[in-house]
Design an enzyme around this catalytic site. Structure first.
Site, mmCIF file in Angstrom:
data_model
loop_
_atom_site.group_PDB
_atom_site.id
_atom_site.type_symbol
_atom_site.label_atom_id
_atom_site.label_comp_id
_atom_site.label_asym_id
_atom_site.label_seq_id
_atom_site.Cartn_x
_atom_site.Cartn_y
_atom_site.Cartn_z
ATOM 1 N N SER A 155 0.829 -1.208 0.000
ATOM 2 C CA SER A 155 0.000 0.000 0.000
ATOM 3 C C SER A 155 0.861 1.255 0.000
ATOM 4 O O SER A 155 0.469 2.284 -0.557
ATOM 5 C CB SER A 155 -0.943 0.002 1.206
ATOM 6 O OG SER A 155 -0.218 0.051 2.423
ATOM 7 N N HIS B 83 -5.219 -6.319 12.453
ATOM 8 C CA HIS B 83 -4.313 -7.042 13.341
ATOM 9 C C HIS B 83 -4.823 -6.968 14.781
ATOM 10 O O HIS B 83 -5.576 -6.063 15.131
ATOM 11 C CB HIS B 83 -2.904 -6.443 13.283
ATOM 12 C CG HIS B 83 -2.339 -6.364 11.902
ATOM 13 N ND1 HIS B 83 -2.216 -7.454 11.073
ATOM 14 C CD2 HIS B 83 -1.861 -5.302 11.196
ATOM 15 C CE1 HIS B 83 -1.682 -7.076 9.924
ATOM 16 N NE2 HIS B 83 -1.462 -5.782 9.970
#
Length: 364
Positions: A206, A338
């Site tokens: 990204s 996460h």
């Protein structure tokens, strides 16, 4: 008269001399008494500290979930625990090394090489059932093999997370003294807090898509960015998701002719899948392991001693001061991706077992 005066002087001298001897004896006895009690007090203090460290060791070894952590209640105890003498446990290190090598084999499979990948091989993506067929052009650009296959273990490794706890930590010199240094997401480096030496640094696809989308036409910004890490390997999760592949391969195509001394390597999705299954089997539930946690596991398998810096997922320090998210900015993480507090609990357990060393305080 003279005889009498002299006799009086002698008697006075004897009296004063005797008094001095008595004072010296009493002074010695007093100092001995005080010294013994001071020593006893010091011994009692040391024993109290040892018992407290043993209790804290047991406490943090038994934490199983971040949900059970009340940060305001735990911070004081964790600060005391980090001040306790940390003893590494060679048995625990070898146990974790063998378990990780048996389950995941980062020694041979951490990233794609000519040795572990064939031309026309179909590679399954980490997070889906789709596959990517390795063509001859890409295979030719893969590294021959792992550098550590020839070196054996990597010695003392510093794995440098990006947590705000590293800001003003003065850990740069200590980090740079390690034999092998791992960093993440092209994080900035500096002499004072995080050091400058780097052997492996990851890149998030990204980042490449957002900041270097015109790299083929103008590679200079990307070249300048990666060159600050010297000849460190650049590791990209090219096969985590399908949208990661094109920009990752483009990065390899752009950088290899310009900086052949700085390898661009791709995480093996097979390694990441097996590592994910390993930790899910141990009760760690999250959508995807963080890159930092992945490479801590790589270090546990390949390094003799593992030291972690900047692994602190909370917004308050051990001194109860507010922290920014990263040591270089306050950009929050993507939600629901996460479970870093849960990962931190596992790292704290590994520290308690003596399998690695977690650094959460400023360096001296």
């Amino acid at each position: 008269m003279c005889t009498t005066a002299r006799s009086l002087q002698m008697d006075l001298f004897k009296w004063i001399f005797g008094l001095l001897i008595v004072l010296v004896i009493y002074t010695c006895l007093y100092l001995t008494y005080c010294g013994k009690h001071e020593m006893m007090g010091s011994e009692m203090t040391d024993r109290f500290k040892l018992l407290n460290c043993m209790k804290l060791h047991q406490k943090f070894s038994n934490i199983t979930s971040a949900n059970s952590i009340d940060m305001m209640n735990v911070i004081g105890n964790l600060s005391a625990f980090m001040s306790c003498l940390h003893v590494t446990n060679r048995t625990q290190k070898e146990l974790h090394r063998l378990r990780l090598r048996f389950c995941c084999n980062g020694t041979d499979l951490l990233y794609l090489t000519k040795k572990n990948t064939a031309v026309n091989q179909s590679i399954a993506y980490e997070t889906s059932n789709r596959v990517y067929k390795v063509g001859a052009a890409l295979h030719k650009m893969l590294p021959e093999d792992f550098p550590w296959s020839r070196r054996g273990h990597l010695g003392r490794c510093a794995v440098v997370g990006n947590g705000g706890i590293l800001k003003n930590s003065s850990c740069g010199r200590e980090i740079d003294s390690a034999d092998f240094i791992i960093r993440f997401n092209l994080a900035p480096i500096n002499d004072s807090d995080v050091g400058v030496k780097t052997d492996l640094v990851t890149i998030n696809p990204s980042q490449l898509s957002a900041d270097y989308r015109n790299m083929a036409e103008n590679p200079d910004p990307l070249v300048r960015r990666v060159s600050v890490y010297g000849n460190a390997s650049l590791m990209i999760p090219a096969f985590a998701y399908t949208h990661c592949t094109a920009v990752s391969v483009k990065t390899l195509q752009v950088l290899q002719p310009i900086r052949p001394q700085q390898p661009v390597v791709f995480f093996s999705p097979y390694y990441l899948k097996t590592l994910d299954c390993f930790w899910k089997g141990l009760g760690l539930k999250e959508k995807r392991l963080s890159t930092g946690f992945m490479l801590v596991n790589m270090a546990l398998e390949l390094c003799d001693d593992v030291h972690l810096y900047g692994f602190w997922p909370f917004d308050i320090s051990l001194k109860q001061q507010t922290l920014q998210h990263h040591y270089y900015d306050n950009k929050p993480p993507k939600p629901f991706m996460h479970a870093m507090p849960e990962e931190f609990v596992r790292l704290l357990q590994l520290h308690s077992q003596g399998a690695l060393t977690l650094h959460l305080q400023p360096c001296l």
